[in-house]
Motif scaffolding. Structure first.
Motif, PDB file in Angstrom:
ATOM      1  N   VAL A  87       1.516  11.322   2.145  1.00  0.00           N
ATOM      2  CA  VAL A  87       0.791  12.393   1.438  1.00  0.00           C
ATOM      3  C   VAL A  87       1.044  12.142  -0.042  1.00  0.00           C
ATOM      4  O   VAL A  87       2.181  12.242  -0.524  1.00  0.00           O
ATOM      5  CB  VAL A  87       1.312  13.793   1.853  1.00  0.00           C
ATOM      6  N   GLY A  88      -0.004  11.755  -0.761  1.00  0.00           N
ATOM      7  CA  GLY A  88       0.146  11.391  -2.165  1.00  0.00           C
ATOM      8  C   GLY A  88       0.652  12.562  -2.990  1.00  0.00           C
ATOM      9  O   GLY A  88       0.316  13.724  -2.720  1.00  0.00           O
ATOM     10  N   THR A  89       1.501  12.243  -3.958  1.00  0.00           N
ATOM     11  CA  THR A  89       2.099  13.305  -4.771  1.00  0.00           C
ATOM     12  C   THR A  89       2.464  12.740  -6.146  1.00  0.00           C
ATOM     13  O   THR A  89       2.412  11.525  -6.354  1.00  0.00           O
ATOM     14  CB  THR A  89       3.353  13.851  -4.035  1.00  0.00           C
ATOM     15  N   ARG A  90       2.848  13.631  -7.085  1.00  0.00           N
ATOM     16  CA  ARG A  90       3.303  13.150  -8.397  1.00  0.00           C
ATOM     17  C   ARG A  90       4.658  12.487  -8.234  1.00  0.00           C
ATOM     18  O   ARG A  90       5.568  13.074  -7.644  1.00  0.00           O
ATOM     19  CB  ARG A  90       3.459  14.333  -9.350  1.00  0.00           C
ATOM     20  N   LEU A  91       4.795  11.291  -8.760  1.00  0.00           N
ATOM     21  CA  LEU A  91       6.065  10.571  -8.608  1.00  0.00           C
ATOM     22  C   LEU A  91       6.857  10.622  -9.903  1.00  0.00           C
ATOM     23  O   LEU A  91       6.284  10.677 -10.992  1.00  0.00           O
ATOM     24  CB  LEU A  91       5.797   9.102  -8.241  1.00  0.00           C
ATOM     25  N   LYS A  92       8.175  10.568  -9.736  1.00  0.00           N
ATOM     26  CA  LYS A  92       9.029  10.387 -10.913  1.00  0.00           C
ATOM     27  C   LYS A  92       9.643   8.986 -10.821  1.00  0.00           C
ATOM     28  O   LYS A  92       9.658   8.374  -9.735  1.00  0.00           O
ATOM     29  CB  LYS A  92      10.099  11.467 -10.982  1.00  0.00           C
ATOM     30  N   SER A  93      10.140   8.509 -11.934  1.00  0.00           N
ATOM     31  CA  SER A  93      10.656   7.135 -11.930  1.00  0.00           C
ATOM     32  C   SER A  93      11.994   7.079 -11.196  1.00  0.00           C
ATOM     33  O   SER A  93      12.596   8.114 -10.880  1.00  0.00           O
ATOM     34  CB  SER A  93      10.812   6.638 -13.357  1.00  0.00           C
ATOM     35  N   VAL A  94      12.455   5.858 -10.945  1.00  0.00           N
ATOM     36  CA  VAL A  94      13.719   5.681 -10.228  1.00  0.00           C
ATOM     37  C   VAL A  94      14.450   4.482 -10.841  1.00  0.00           C
ATOM     38  O   VAL A  94      13.826   3.615 -11.460  1.00  0.00           O
ATOM     39  CB  VAL A  94      13.438   5.427  -8.715  1.00  0.00           C
ATOM     40  N   GLU A  95      15.781   4.494 -10.696  1.00  0.00           N
ATOM     41  CA  GLU A  95      16.536   3.279 -11.011  1.00  0.00           C
ATOM     42  C   GLU A  95      17.124   2.844  -9.685  1.00  0.00           C
ATOM     43  O   GLU A  95      17.945   3.569  -9.119  1.00  0.00           O
ATOM     44  CB  GLU A  95      17.625   3.598 -12.040  1.00  0.00           C
ATOM     45  N   TYR A  96      16.695   1.726  -9.160  1.00  0.00           N
ATOM     46  CA  TYR A  96      17.052   1.376  -7.781  1.00  0.00           C
ATOM     47  C   TYR A  96      17.686  -0.012  -7.730  1.00  0.00           C
ATOM     48  O   TYR A  96      17.060  -1.011  -8.083  1.00  0.00           O
ATOM     49  CB  TYR A  96      15.809   1.427  -6.897  1.00  0.00           C
ATOM     50  N   ASP A  97      18.941  -0.031  -7.291  1.00  0.00           N
ATOM     51  CA  ASP A  97      19.690  -1.285  -7.180  1.00  0.00           C
ATOM     52  C   ASP A  97      19.659  -1.677  -5.702  1.00  0.00           C
ATOM     53  O   ASP A  97      20.474  -1.205  -4.921  1.00  0.00           O
ATOM     54  CB  ASP A  97      21.132  -1.007  -7.649  1.00  0.00           C
ATOM     55  N   GLY A 116      -4.255  12.273  -2.084  1.00  0.00           N
ATOM     56  CA  GLY A 116      -4.885  12.026  -0.782  1.00  0.00           C
ATOM     57  C   GLY A 116      -3.850  11.929   0.309  1.00  0.00           C
ATOM     58  O   GLY A 116      -2.647  12.131   0.075  1.00  0.00           O
ATOM     59  N   GLU A 117      -4.325  11.621   1.508  1.00  0.00           N
ATOM     60  CA  GLU A 117      -3.419  11.543   2.661  1.00  0.00           C
ATOM     61  C   GLU A 117      -3.875  10.389   3.540  1.00  0.00           C
ATOM     62  O   GLU A 117      -5.056  10.316   3.899  1.00  0.00           O
ATOM     63  CB  GLU A 117      -3.508  12.878   3.421  1.00  0.00           C
ATOM     64  N   TRP A 118      -2.952   9.516   3.872  1.00  0.00           N
ATOM     65  CA  TRP A 118      -3.335   8.321   4.618  1.00  0.00           C
ATOM     66  C   TRP A 118      -2.377   8.080   5.784  1.00  0.00           C
ATOM     67  O   TRP A 118      -1.205   8.424   5.703  1.00  0.00           O
ATOM     68  CB  TRP A 118      -3.284   7.081   3.716  1.00  0.00           C
ATOM     69  N   ILE A 119      -2.914   7.475   6.823  1.00  0.00           N
ATOM     70  CA  ILE A 119      -2.067   7.013   7.937  1.00  0.00           C
ATOM     71  C   ILE A 119      -2.157   5.484   7.912  1.00  0.00           C
ATOM     72  O   ILE A 119      -3.256   4.921   7.980  1.00  0.00           O
ATOM     73  CB  ILE A 119      -2.598   7.507   9.305  1.00  0.00           C
ATOM     74  N   LEU A 120      -1.019   4.831   7.800  1.00  0.00           N
ATOM     75  CA  LEU A 120      -0.989   3.361   7.866  1.00  0.00           C
ATOM     76  C   LEU A 120      -0.550   2.957   9.267  1.00  0.00           C
ATOM     77  O   LEU A 120       0.487   3.421   9.748  1.00  0.00           O
ATOM     78  CB  LEU A 120      -0.007   2.770   6.862  1.00  0.00           C
ATOM     79  N   THR A 121      -1.334   2.099   9.890  1.00  0.00           N
ATOM     80  CA  THR A 121      -0.970   1.604  11.221  1.00  0.00           C
ATOM     81  C   THR A 121      -0.887   0.082  11.180  1.00  0.00           C
ATOM     82  O   THR A 121      -1.332  -0.548  10.216  1.00  0.00           O
ATOM     83  CB  THR A 121      -2.026   2.011  12.274  1.00  0.00           C
ATOM     84  N   GLY A 122      -0.345  -0.481  12.261  1.00  0.00           N
ATOM     85  CA  GLY A 122      -0.260  -1.932  12.348  1.00  0.00           C
ATOM     86  C   GLY A 122      -0.328  -2.357  13.796  1.00  0.00           C
ATOM     87  O   GLY A 122      -0.292  -1.506  14.693  1.00  0.00           O
ATOM     88  N   LEU A 157       0.830  -1.219   0.000  1.00  0.00           N
ATOM     89  CA  LEU A 157       0.000   0.000   0.000  1.00  0.00           C
ATOM     90  C   LEU A 157       0.858   1.260   0.000  1.00  0.00           C
ATOM     91  O   LEU A 157       0.498   2.266  -0.614  1.00  0.00           O
ATOM     92  CB  LEU A 157      -0.950   0.006   1.200  1.00  0.00           C
ATOM     93  N   MET A 158       2.004   1.207   0.687  1.00  0.00           N
ATOM     94  CA  MET A 158       2.882   2.385   0.662  1.00  0.00           C
ATOM     95  C   MET A 158       3.233   2.732  -0.782  1.00  0.00           C
ATOM     96  O   MET A 158       3.197   3.887  -1.200  1.00  0.00           O
ATOM     97  CB  MET A 158       4.167   2.129   1.475  1.00  0.00           C
ATOM     98  N   GLY A 159       3.566   1.703  -1.570  1.00  0.00           N
ATOM     99  CA  GLY A 159       3.926   1.932  -2.972  1.00  0.00           C
ATOM    100  C   GLY A 159       2.753   2.461  -3.782  1.00  0.00           C
ATOM    101  O   GLY A 159       2.909   3.393  -4.584  1.00  0.00           O
ATOM    102  N   ILE A 160       1.589   1.897  -3.568  1.00  0.00           N
ATOM    103  CA  ILE A 160       0.428   2.300  -4.377  1.00  0.00           C
ATOM    104  C   ILE A 160      -0.029   3.706  -4.017  1.00  0.00           C
ATOM    105  O   ILE A 160      -0.315   4.526  -4.892  1.00  0.00           O
ATOM    106  CB  ILE A 160      -0.736   1.300  -4.164  1.00  0.00           C
ATOM    107  N   LEU A 161      -0.083   4.005  -2.723  1.00  0.00           N
ATOM    108  CA  LEU A 161      -0.687   5.285  -2.300  1.00  0.00           C
ATOM    109  C   LEU A 161       0.239   6.474  -2.528  1.00  0.00           C
ATOM    110  O   LEU A 161      -0.236   7.598  -2.728  1.00  0.00           O
ATOM    111  CB  LEU A 161      -1.086   5.210  -0.821  1.00  0.00           C
TER     112      LEU A 161
END
Ligand code: S3P
Length: 429
Positions: free
Chosen positions: A147-157, A106-112, A97-101
């Motif tokens: 806090v949802g925002t416009r994302l840019k791509s990444v190259e992540y090793d 929007g704005e979300w609080i994830l708890t566990g 969900l962290m990745g999707i949101l």
């Protein structure tokens, strides 16, 4: 239920066990429903708490969820309404969900729960922040504010072997501008890639171009093969108890998940693979397992990552096998639902196994007759089921505290054990 008392199996284990759908596949099918308004029907959903947690989050994000027997139907348009999302005990729910949101509005609080709130989240926030995500953690853990925002791509090793981390980045890549590339240090489970139609190149890079992604909706709707990580307890019990013969139909046989079977077959386990078939994007087969005398085995590197959830029960089998088994590169066990590294080694010692351990490895000198003990489960489902299986093969009584924790992944576990090993389980309130 306060405790389960397990006594040795009085007869060989015989029969057929139908196991609920694979948890990792179920989470991904459910969260990918957010990307379609078409109705999907997920077959063999089961009723594990972790997957129910993901379904509740889907409802909070606007999807309609209906259970029909062992199937779940998810339909409607997601609205991604801001608010709180309770991820319960489920690391996969939180990290996916962290990745999707991160890239939605929007704005979300994830708890566990207590256990999930102790597990590392910074490892996921780091690559997402490189994509522009606004994620605030609480001292590197949940609760997380996104806090949802416009994302840019990444190259992540990535230096961490984690399918949850990989999936979070790929799912964020779906909403990012440009082409996201991700590489992992060793191959981990690839259920997300299969559903998105992605595979790594020769150098291990997975490339995701969001303009070209086609989510396989028929794949989302197929029957989900039985969870191989739940099947693992029965496979171990059948191997450990002489003359047993168990049949496990339609078990997930994704090559990145079946390392457990490969290790055991190489160590002379009698496991017959029949009826190999495809179910949506995943391979499956029927497994027939019988009592076997095991040789010692060695787990390390990529193999450790691919059977990380089965290592607790592999350790029990190592204690029964002939010779010294070695478990290397298993430090990730320390950050699972409990500190599994500690609980595996300490509980097995209590049962009489000979174990040496250092920071990232442990060694078991097998051939021991295990004896019953009072097991500390840490409310961890896989520790409870591992030591219940050990108890069937041990002498005396094995006490599993807080046995209801099995409901995280396999609520029918104790009923299946009562049926397959009559008289060996006593659940006490
Ligand atoms: C899972 C990945 C593994 C595994 C967990 C489920 C998944 O965790 O231990 O039970 O569904 O992606 P990590 O990604 O943290 O290694």
């Amino acid at each position: 239920m306060d405790r389960a008392v397990i006594t040795p199996a009085s007869a060989p284990l015989r029969g057929i066990i139908h196991i609920p759908g694979d948890k990792s596949v179920l989470h991904r099918r459910a969260v990918l429903s957010l990307f379609t308004r078409n109705s999907i029907r997920i077959g063999n959903f089961g009723s594990g708490d972790d997957c129910s947690t993901t379904l509740r989050c889907m409802e909070r994000l606007g999807k309609d969820v209906v259970r029909q027997g062992r199937d779940v139907i998810i339909s409607g348009q997601a609205h991604f309404a801001s608010g709180n999302l309770d991820c319960g005990n489920s690391g996969t729910t939180a990290r996916l969900l962290m990745g999707i949101l991160a890239g939605r509005e929007g704005e979300w609080i994830l708890t566990g729960d207590e256990s999930l709130s102790r597990r590392p989240m910074e490892r996921v926030a780091i690559p997402l922040r490189k994509m522009g995500a606004r994620i605030e953690l609480t001292d590197r853990h949940l609760p997380a504010r996104i806090v949802g925002t416009r994302l840019k791509s990444v190259e992540y090793d990535s230096e961490i072997a984690s399918a949850q981390l990989k999936s979070a980045v790929l799912l964020a890549g779906l909403a990012a501008e440009g082409i996201t590339r991700f590489r992992e240090p060793v191959s981990t489970r690839d259920h997300t890639e299969r559903l998105l139609g992605l595979s790594p190149d020769a150098a291990g890079w997975i490339t995701l171009d969001p303009t070209r992604i086609h989510i396989d909706e028929s794949g989302l709707s197929a029957f989900v093969p039985a969870d191989i990580s739940s099947a693992a307890f029965w496979i171990a019990s059948a191997i450990a108890i002489p003359d047993s013969e168990l049949t496990l139909p339609a078990v997930l046989m994704n090559p990145r998940r079946s390392a457990y079977i490969d290790v055991l077959r190489r160590a002379s386990a009698n496991i017959v693979i029949e009826d190999e078939h495809e179910s949506g994007t995943e391979p499956a087969a029927t497994l027939k397992v019988s009592g076997s005398k095991l040789a010692a085995f060695r787990i390390h590197g990529g193999l450790a990552a691919q059977c990380i959830d089965e290592i607790p029960v592999l350790a029990v089998l190592a204690a029964l096998a002939r010779g010294r088994s070695e478990f290397h590169d298993v430090q990730e066990l320390r950050v699972k639902e409990s500190d599994r590294f500690r609980l595996i080694t300490e509980n097995l010692r209590l049962m009489g196994a000979k174990i040496e351990r250092n920071k990232d490895s442990f060694f078991i000198d097998g051939g021991t007759r295990l004896h019953g003990a009072e097991i500390e489960t840490g409310k961890d489902h896989r520790i409870a089921m591992t030591f219940a299986a050990a108890g069937l093969a041990a002498t005396g009584s094995t006490v599993i505290n807080e046995p209801s924790c099995v409901s995280i992944s396999y609520p029918g576990f104790w009923d299946d054990m009562k049926r397959i090993a009559p008289g060996s389980v006593l659940l006490e309130c």
